[in-house]
Write an enzyme that holds these catalytic residues in place. Structure first.
Site, PDB file in Angstrom:
ATOM      1  N   THR A  14     -16.590   0.942   2.091  1.00 44.94           N
ATOM      2  CA  THR A  14     -15.168   1.131   2.403  1.00 44.94           C
ATOM      3  C   THR A  14     -14.895   2.629   2.511  1.00 44.94           C
ATOM      4  O   THR A  14     -15.764   3.454   2.213  1.00 44.94           O
ATOM      5  CB  THR A  14     -14.276   0.557   1.291  1.00 44.94           C
TER       6      THR A  14
ATOM      7  N   ASP B 203       0.859  -1.189   0.000  1.00 40.55           N
ATOM      8  CA  ASP B 203       0.000   0.000   0.000  1.00 40.55           C
ATOM      9  C   ASP B 203       0.890   1.231   0.000  1.00 40.55           C
ATOM     10  O   ASP B 203       2.028   1.195   0.451  1.00 40.55           O
ATOM     11  CB  ASP B 203      -0.929   0.014   1.234  1.00 40.55           C
TER      12      ASP B 203
ATOM     13  N   ASN C  52      -5.451  -4.819  -6.296  1.00 40.69           N
ATOM     14  CA  ASN C  52      -6.698  -4.204  -5.844  1.00 40.69           C
ATOM     15  C   ASN C  52      -6.591  -2.698  -5.582  1.00 40.69           C
ATOM     16  O   ASN C  52      -7.607  -2.027  -5.452  1.00 40.69           O
ATOM     17  CB  ASN C  52      -7.107  -4.984  -4.567  1.00 40.69           C
TER      18      ASN C  52
ATOM     19  N   LYS D 225     -10.890   1.006 -15.408  1.00 40.41           N
ATOM     20  CA  LYS D 225     -11.495  -0.283 -15.052  1.00 40.41           C
ATOM     21  C   LYS D 225     -11.878  -1.093 -16.300  1.00 40.41           C
ATOM     22  O   LYS D 225     -11.756  -2.319 -16.299  1.00 40.41           O
ATOM     23  CB  LYS D 225     -12.715  -0.066 -14.144  1.00 40.41           C
TER      24      LYS D 225
ATOM     25  N   TYR E 116     -11.731   6.833 -13.958  1.00 44.26           N
ATOM     26  CA  TYR E 116     -11.975   5.584 -13.229  1.00 44.26           C
ATOM     27  C   TYR E 116     -12.557   4.525 -14.159  1.00 44.26           C
ATOM     28  O   TYR E 116     -12.108   3.379 -14.224  1.00 44.26           O
ATOM     29  CB  TYR E 116     -12.938   5.881 -12.072  1.00 44.26           C
TER      30      TYR E 116
HETATM   31  N1  LIG Z   1     -15.693   0.184  -2.587  1.00 43.77           N
HETATM   32  C1  LIG Z   1     -16.401   0.073  -3.692  1.00 43.77           C
HETATM   33  O1  LIG Z   1     -17.576   0.354  -3.725  1.00 43.77           O
HETATM   34  C2  LIG Z   1     -15.757  -0.432  -4.963  1.00 43.77           C
HETATM   35  C3  LIG Z   1     -16.574  -0.744  -6.049  1.00 43.77           C
HETATM   36  C4  LIG Z   1     -15.994  -1.243  -7.214  1.00 43.77           C
HETATM   37  C5  LIG Z   1     -14.624  -1.392  -7.272  1.00 43.77           C
HETATM   38  N2  LIG Z   1     -13.860  -1.066  -6.206  1.00 43.77           N
HETATM   39  C6  LIG Z   1     -12.432  -1.225  -6.320  1.00 43.77           C
HETATM   40  O2  LIG Z   1     -11.965  -1.997  -5.239  1.00 43.77           O
HETATM   41  C7  LIG Z   1     -10.613  -1.646  -4.962  1.00 43.77           C
HETATM   42  C8  LIG Z   1     -10.452  -1.375  -3.481  1.00 43.77           C
HETATM   43  O3  LIG Z   1     -11.279  -0.293  -3.155  1.00 43.77           O
HETATM   44  P1  LIG Z   1     -11.760   0.023  -1.662  1.00 43.77           P
HETATM   45  O4  LIG Z   1     -13.153   0.455  -1.775  1.00 43.77           O
HETATM   46  O5  LIG Z   1     -11.390  -1.084  -0.749  1.00 43.77           O
HETATM   47  O6  LIG Z   1     -10.910   1.341  -1.384  1.00 43.77           O
HETATM   48  P2  LIG Z   1     -10.164   1.899  -0.090  1.00 43.77           P
HETATM   49  O7  LIG Z   1     -10.008   3.349  -0.334  1.00 43.77           O
HETATM   50  O8  LIG Z   1     -10.817   1.441   1.159  1.00 43.77           O
HETATM   51  O9  LIG Z   1      -8.742   1.180  -0.211  1.00 43.77           O
HETATM   52  C9  LIG Z   1      -7.898   1.406  -1.289  1.00 43.77           C
HETATM   53  C10 LIG Z   1      -6.460   1.229  -0.823  1.00 43.77           C
HETATM   54  O10 LIG Z   1      -5.609   1.408  -1.968  1.00 43.77           O
HETATM   55  C11 LIG Z   1      -4.496   2.180  -1.560  1.00 43.77           C
HETATM   56  N3  LIG Z   1      -3.917   2.865  -2.697  1.00 43.77           N
HETATM   57  C12 LIG Z   1      -4.447   3.891  -3.404  1.00 43.77           C
HETATM   58  N4  LIG Z   1      -3.599   4.267  -4.364  1.00 43.77           N
HETATM   59  C13 LIG Z   1      -2.509   3.477  -4.261  1.00 43.77           C
HETATM   60  C14 LIG Z   1      -1.292   3.389  -4.970  1.00 43.77           C
HETATM   61  N5  LIG Z   1      -1.025   4.227  -5.967  1.00 43.77           N
HETATM   62  N6  LIG Z   1      -0.402   2.447  -4.610  1.00 43.77           N
HETATM   63  C15 LIG Z   1      -0.652   1.604  -3.583  1.00 43.77           C
HETATM   64  N7  LIG Z   1      -1.785   1.640  -2.864  1.00 43.77           N
HETATM   65  C16 LIG Z   1      -2.708   2.577  -3.198  1.00 43.77           C
HETATM   66  C17 LIG Z   1      -5.054   3.161  -0.541  1.00 43.77           C
HETATM   67  O11 LIG Z   1      -4.019   3.689   0.278  1.00 43.77           O
HETATM   68  C18 LIG Z   1      -6.036   2.275   0.221  1.00 43.77           C
HETATM   69  O12 LIG Z   1      -5.413   1.639   1.320  1.00 43.77           O
HETATM   70  C19 LIG Z   1     -10.294  -0.440  -5.863  1.00 43.77           C
HETATM   71  O13 LIG Z   1      -9.586  -0.858  -7.002  1.00 43.77           O
HETATM   72  C20 LIG Z   1     -11.664   0.065  -6.242  1.00 43.77           C
HETATM   73  O14 LIG Z   1     -11.653   0.760  -7.466  1.00 43.77           O
HETATM   74  C21 LIG Z   1     -14.391  -0.593  -5.056  1.00 43.77           C
END
Ligand SMILES: NC(=O)c1ccc[n+]([C@@H]2O[C@H](COP(=O)([O-])OP(=O)(O)OC[C@H]3O[C@@H](n4cnc5c(N)ncnc54)[C@H](O)[C@@H]3O)[C@@H](O)[C@H]2O)c1
Length: 253
Positions: free
Chosen positions: A192, A39, A91, A161, A157
């Site tokens: 989240t 991270d 992720n 994706k 975004y």
């Molecule tokens: N939460 C949702 O509703 C949702 C829906 C569809 C897809 N997603 C995808 O799921 C994945 C996780 O999302 P989440 O909701 O758990 O988000 P989150 O914000 O809770 O966690 C994301 C993590 O990624 C880390 N991060 C961000 N940029 C980074 C980088 N450049 N290098 C390393 N780490 C980095 C952040 O520090 C954070 O800890 C993402 O790819 C997001 O696009 C989430």
């Protein structure tokens, strides 16, 4: 039901400091894997520490997945510490304030593509040779429902994706026969930090998000992580190059 089905295996999870990534890292560890948490944020160390406290094996490697040199350092640290790599869940992701294409700052577009598309490419570039050395395994790339349909205000975004799904399919075709099953996952909205921050700014979005998901609610992070881990188990042994939708019916409408 928990099993130790990943005993003796090593998993790497990016974006493991929060949300779905933290949930996936915890589930991998509970099921016996040694876990490398990657991270940008030091929060990854707190999650790794909580896994170690619970009796698991975990290390934290700070890296920006948008920087190839930092990704190779993280993968090297994982293999150096744990001796092999079997699974990766790519992720890491971020949200950005809504802006239509004509108004979107170039920096916002670039960061979305750098982190959520190029970042997945850099990760796979370094993970694949190490997983091949281990005799095969699985990679899961995080796309989104927004990898399958448009979403106004989120062009960077959505483009990243959609790109992840194409990248996943291509890599799957290249490495499936060598024993690496590569798939993508397309989550709907999960509760989240990413989502909480947007809902905080726009409170009416909470009810709107529930309405958008035909199942009547948004997901808990572990519900998404479960599906990502399933793609790493032998129970998904014939699944290759798929974009698995885990979204409470969001894109089925
Ligand atoms: N939460 C949702 O509703 C949702 C829906 C569809 C897809 N997603 C995808 O799921 C994945 C996780 O999302 P989440 O909701 O758990 O988000 P989150 O914000 O809770 O966690 C994301 C993590 O990624 C880390 N991060 C961000 N940029 C980074 C980088 N450049 N290098 C390393 N780490 C980095 C952040 O520090 C954070 O800890 C993402 O790819 C997001 O696009 C989430």
């Amino acid at each position: 039901m928990t099993t130790r089905e990943f005993e003796g295996r090593v998993a790497l999870v990016t974006g493991a400091g929060s949300g779905i990534g933290a949930a996936a890292a915890r589930l991998f560890a509970e099921r016996g894997a040694k876990v490398a948490l990657v991270d940008l944020d030091e929060a990854g160390e707190a999650v790794a520490a909580s896994i170690r406290k619970a009796g698991g094996e975990a290390l934290f490697a700070r890296a920006d997945v948008a920087v190839d040199e930092q990704v190779v350092a993280a993968v090297t640290a994982a293999v150096g510490e744990f001796g092999r790599l079997d699974y990766a869940y790519n992720n890491a992701g971020l949200s950005a304030p809504p802006a239509h294409v004509g108004d979107m700052p170039v920096a916002q577009w670039r960061r979305a593509i750098d982190v959520m598309l190029s970042g997945v490419f850099y990760c796979m570039r370094h993970e694949i040779p190490r997983i091949l050395e281990s005799g095969g395994g699985a990679i899961v790339n995080c796309a989104s429902g927004a990898g399958l349909i448009g979403f106004p205000g989120q062009a960077g975004y959505v483009a990243a994706k959609h790109g992840v799904i194409g990248l996943t399919k291509t890599a799957a075709l290249e490495y499936g026969v060598q024993g690496i099953r590569i798939n993508a996952i397309c989550p709907g909205t999960a509760r989240t930090a990413m989502v909480e921050s947007v809902v905080k700014e726009t409170p009416e979005l909470d009810a709107e998000l529930r309405r958008l998901h035909p199942i009547g609610r948004i997901a808990e992070p572990a519900e998404i992580a479960e599906a990502a881990l399933w793609l790493c188990t032998e129970r998904s042994s014939f699944v290759l190059g798929s974009a698995l939708v885990v979204d409470g019916g969001y894109v089925a409408q």
